[in-house]
Write a protein that holds these residues in place. Structure first.
Motif, PDB file in Angstrom:
ATOM      1  N   ARG A  63     142.125 -58.620   4.479  1.00  0.00           N
ATOM      2  CA  ARG A  63     141.434 -57.639   3.632  1.00  0.00           C
ATOM      3  C   ARG A  63     141.654 -56.199   4.069  1.00  0.00           C
ATOM      4  N   GLY A  64     141.557 -55.982   5.379  1.00  0.00           N
ATOM      5  CA  GLY A  64     141.661 -54.618   5.885  1.00  0.00           C
ATOM      6  C   GLY A  64     141.269 -54.558   7.344  1.00  0.00           C
ATOM      7  N   LYS A  65     140.738 -53.423   7.765  1.00  0.00           N
ATOM      8  CA  LYS A  65     140.363 -53.203   9.163  1.00  0.00           C
ATOM      9  C   LYS A  65     138.993 -53.828   9.430  1.00  0.00           C
ATOM     10  N   ILE A  66     138.948 -54.767  10.368  1.00  0.00           N
ATOM     11  CA  ILE A  66     137.696 -55.428  10.730  1.00  0.00           C
ATOM     12  C   ILE A  66     137.096 -54.691  11.918  1.00  0.00           C
ATOM     13  N   ILE A  67     135.878 -54.238  11.741  1.00  0.00           N
ATOM     14  CA  ILE A  67     135.133 -53.577  12.807  1.00  0.00           C
ATOM     15  C   ILE A  67     134.092 -54.583  13.289  1.00  0.00           C
ATOM     16  N   THR A  68     134.059 -54.828  14.594  1.00  0.00           N
ATOM     17  CA  THR A  68     133.193 -55.871  15.138  1.00  0.00           C
ATOM     18  C   THR A  68     132.160 -55.320  16.108  1.00  0.00           C
ATOM     19  N   THR A  87     145.131 -50.130  -0.965  1.00  0.00           N
ATOM     20  CA  THR A  87     146.397 -50.856  -1.037  1.00  0.00           C
ATOM     21  C   THR A  87     146.240 -52.360  -0.780  1.00  0.00           C
ATOM     22  N   SER A  88     145.065 -52.797  -0.363  1.00  0.00           N
ATOM     23  CA  SER A  88     144.826 -54.215  -0.064  1.00  0.00           C
ATOM     24  C   SER A  88     144.665 -55.025  -1.348  1.00  0.00           C
ATOM     25  N   ASP A  89     145.161 -56.246  -1.347  1.00  0.00           N
ATOM     26  CA  ASP A  89     144.957 -57.148  -2.481  1.00  0.00           C
ATOM     27  C   ASP A  89     143.477 -57.463  -2.679  1.00  0.00           C
ATOM     28  N   ALA A  90     142.663 -57.311  -1.633  1.00  0.00           N
ATOM     29  CA  ALA A  90     141.230 -57.590  -1.714  1.00  0.00           C
ATOM     30  C   ALA A  90     140.443 -56.442  -2.346  1.00  0.00           C
ATOM     31  N   CYS A  91     141.059 -55.284  -2.463  1.00  0.00           N
ATOM     32  CA  CYS A  91     140.399 -54.113  -3.031  1.00  0.00           C
ATOM     33  C   CYS A  91     140.130 -54.335  -4.516  1.00  0.00           C
ATOM     34  N   LYS A  92     138.912 -54.091  -4.934  1.00  0.00           N
ATOM     35  CA  LYS A  92     138.535 -54.326  -6.334  1.00  0.00           C
ATOM     36  C   LYS A  92     138.264 -53.053  -7.122  1.00  0.00           C
ATOM     37  N   ARG A  93     137.756 -52.004  -6.476  1.00  0.00           N
ATOM     38  CA  ARG A  93     137.304 -50.836  -7.217  1.00  0.00           C
ATOM     39  C   ARG A  93     137.777 -49.496  -6.665  1.00  0.00           C
ATOM     40  N   ALA A  94     138.237 -49.462  -5.428  1.00  0.00           N
ATOM     41  CA  ALA A  94     138.615 -48.189  -4.809  1.00  0.00           C
ATOM     42  C   ALA A  94     139.880 -47.619  -5.433  1.00  0.00           C
ATOM     43  N   LYS A  95     139.878 -46.302  -5.557  1.00  0.00           N
ATOM     44  CA  LYS A  95     141.052 -45.575  -6.029  1.00  0.00           C
ATOM     45  C   LYS A  95     141.860 -45.113  -4.815  1.00  0.00           C
ATOM     46  N   GLU A  96     142.901 -44.369  -5.053  1.00  0.00           N
ATOM     47  CA  GLU A  96     143.857 -43.980  -4.021  1.00  0.00           C
ATOM     48  C   GLU A  96     143.220 -43.338  -2.787  1.00  0.00           C
ATOM     49  N   ASP A  97     142.248 -42.451  -2.967  1.00  0.00           N
ATOM     50  CA  ASP A  97     141.659 -41.747  -1.824  1.00  0.00           C
ATOM     51  C   ASP A  97     140.301 -42.320  -1.419  1.00  0.00           C
ATOM     52  N   GLU A  98     140.049 -43.582  -1.794  1.00  0.00           N
ATOM     53  CA  GLU A  98     138.780 -44.244  -1.493  1.00  0.00           C
ATOM     54  C   GLU A  98     139.022 -45.509  -0.674  1.00  0.00           C
ATOM     55  N   VAL A  99     137.985 -45.956  -0.030  1.00  0.00           N
ATOM     56  CA  VAL A  99     138.011 -47.187   0.739  1.00  0.00           C
ATOM     57  C   VAL A  99     136.764 -47.995   0.379  1.00  0.00           C
ATOM     58  N   GLU A 100     136.882 -49.310   0.465  1.00  0.00           N
ATOM     59  CA  GLU A 100     135.745 -50.183   0.158  1.00  0.00           C
ATOM     60  C   GLU A 100     135.154 -50.781   1.433  1.00  0.00           C
TER      61      GLU A 100
END
Length: 175
Positions: A63-68, A87-100
């Protein structure tokens, strides 16, 4: 903090935790899956069939970066959150300059120690340092404790929607 940095903090008298942004490299696949199933399936937020695929370790890691958060004494995984880039296949709503934000989870035994706050705060820090302009997340209506945390950290509820019979709130934070 830069990727891979660590922060140790003391909670209460006896338990110390470490927050890491090393993509959960120190944890086994079973630890990751078990934590997510315990929280999401065990507490009724996801069905067991969905949990088998949604929380499969390879899918979680991709999915992305896992913070533990881990207990520094016994090295057990106490909690996690995932920063999912657009850019992740798991991303559902974020645009280019956003992160989920995905899958904030803290084991019951470690709750009430501000771990959720520390995990999401580290995610916010990482997102800023990577140049993102906005963070978005969604949470089920029934996750009132998580919603309080998000609001405390500055997130604003933008809208609501339904997926597969479950109602969600959409939150965002401008960086």
């Amino acid at each position: 903090m830069a990727q891979g940095t660590e922060t140790a903090f003391n909670i209460g008298i006896e338990v110390e935790f470490k927050i890491e942004s090393k993509n959960a490299l120190g944890f086994s696949d079973s630890e990751l899956s078990e934590l997510l199933k315990e929280v999401y399936v065990g507490e009724g937020y996801a069905g067991s069939e969905l949990g088998e695929t949604l929380f499969e370790a390879a899918a979680v890691r991709s999915r992305g970066k896992i913070i533990t958060a881990s207990n520094t004494e016994n090295k057990h995984l106490a909690g996690l959150v995932i920063m999912v880039p657009p850019t992740s296949d798991a991303c559902k709503r974020a645009k280019e300059d956003e992160v989920e934000v995905h899958l904030l989870a803290v084991k019951k035994d470690y709750r009430n120690n501000n771990l959720g706050d520390k995990l999401v705060s580290e995610l916010i820090h990482q997102a800023k340092s990577e140049g993102y302009k906005r963070i978005i997340l969604w949470t089920q209506y029934s996750m009132a404790t998580a919603q309080k945390l998000y609001v405390k950290l500055g997130f604003v509820r933008d809208s609501s929607f339904n997926v597969g019979g479950r109602d969600f709130y959409l939150y965002s934070l401008n960086l």
